[in-house]
Scaffold this motif. Structure first.
Motif, PDB file in Angstrom:
ATOM      1  N   SER A   9       0.824  -1.201   0.000  1.00  0.00           N
ATOM      2  CA  SER A   9       0.000   0.000   0.000  1.00  0.00           C
ATOM      3  C   SER A   9       0.861   1.254   0.000  1.00  0.00           C
ATOM      4  CB  SER A   9      -0.904   0.023   1.233  1.00  0.00           C
ATOM      5  OG  SER A   9      -0.116   0.191   2.398  1.00  0.00           O
ATOM      6  N   PHE A  10       0.232   2.362  -0.385  1.00  0.00           N
ATOM      7  CA  PHE A  10       0.913   3.644  -0.311  1.00  0.00           C
ATOM      8  C   PHE A  10       1.213   4.007   1.144  1.00  0.00           C
ATOM      9  CE2 PHE A  10      -1.311   4.593  -4.474  1.00  0.00           C
ATOM     10  CZ  PHE A  10      -0.171   4.454  -5.222  1.00  0.00           C
ATOM     11  N   SER A  11       0.339   3.592   2.049  1.00  0.00           N
ATOM     12  CA  SER A  11       0.561   3.863   3.472  1.00  0.00           C
ATOM     13  C   SER A  11       1.852   3.209   3.953  1.00  0.00           C
ATOM     14  CB  SER A  11      -0.609   3.362   4.310  1.00  0.00           C
ATOM     15  OG  SER A  11      -1.781   4.059   3.990  1.00  0.00           O
ATOM     16  N   GLN A  12       2.083   1.985   3.536  1.00  0.00           N
ATOM     17  CA  GLN A  12       3.314   1.284   3.900  1.00  0.00           C
ATOM     18  C   GLN A  12       4.525   2.012   3.329  1.00  0.00           C
ATOM     19  OE1 GLN A  12       3.581  -2.776   2.471  1.00  0.00           O
ATOM     20  NE2 GLN A  12       5.754  -2.906   2.955  1.00  0.00           N
ATOM     21  N   LEU A  13       4.455   2.397   2.059  1.00  0.00           N
ATOM     22  CA  LEU A  13       5.568   3.086   1.413  1.00  0.00           C
ATOM     23  C   LEU A  13       5.803   4.458   2.037  1.00  0.00           C
ATOM     24  CD1 LEU A  13       7.702   2.755  -0.745  1.00  0.00           C
ATOM     25  CD2 LEU A  13       6.079   3.664  -2.415  1.00  0.00           C
ATOM     26  N   GLU A  14       4.725   5.130   2.433  1.00  0.00           N
ATOM     27  CA  GLU A  14       4.843   6.420   3.107  1.00  0.00           C
ATOM     28  C   GLU A  14       5.623   6.267   4.419  1.00  0.00           C
ATOM     29  OE1 GLU A  14       1.996  10.107   4.572  1.00  0.00           O
ATOM     30  OE2 GLU A  14       1.112   8.108   4.412  1.00  0.00           O
TER      31      GLU A  14
END
Length: 63
Positions: A9-14
């Motif tokens: 997810s983008f949350s993980q990458l963020e």
């Protein structure tokens, strides 16, 4: 790169890069007008790659 490196997810990458979800979404969707060096560096560091692995040159349309 997200799929290759199993980023879910983008949350993980963020969390892993410090790059905002909004910026990641724009880059992913090809809507960004540019990229800051700090962002490019963070992505290259996270994915153990070079900018050439992340960027593609697309010439402007003439006319």
């Amino acid at each position: 790169m997200m799929g290759i490196h199993k980023v879910k997810s983008f949350s993980q990458l963020e969390k892993e890069t410090g790059i905002t979800r909004k910026t990641l979404t724009k880059l992913y969707d090809g809507e960004g007008k540019g990229i800051e060096y700090v962002t490019l560096n963070a992505l290259c560091k996270r994915f153990s790659c070079t900018p050439c692995d992340l960027l593609e040159y697309v010439p402007d349309k003439e006319g």
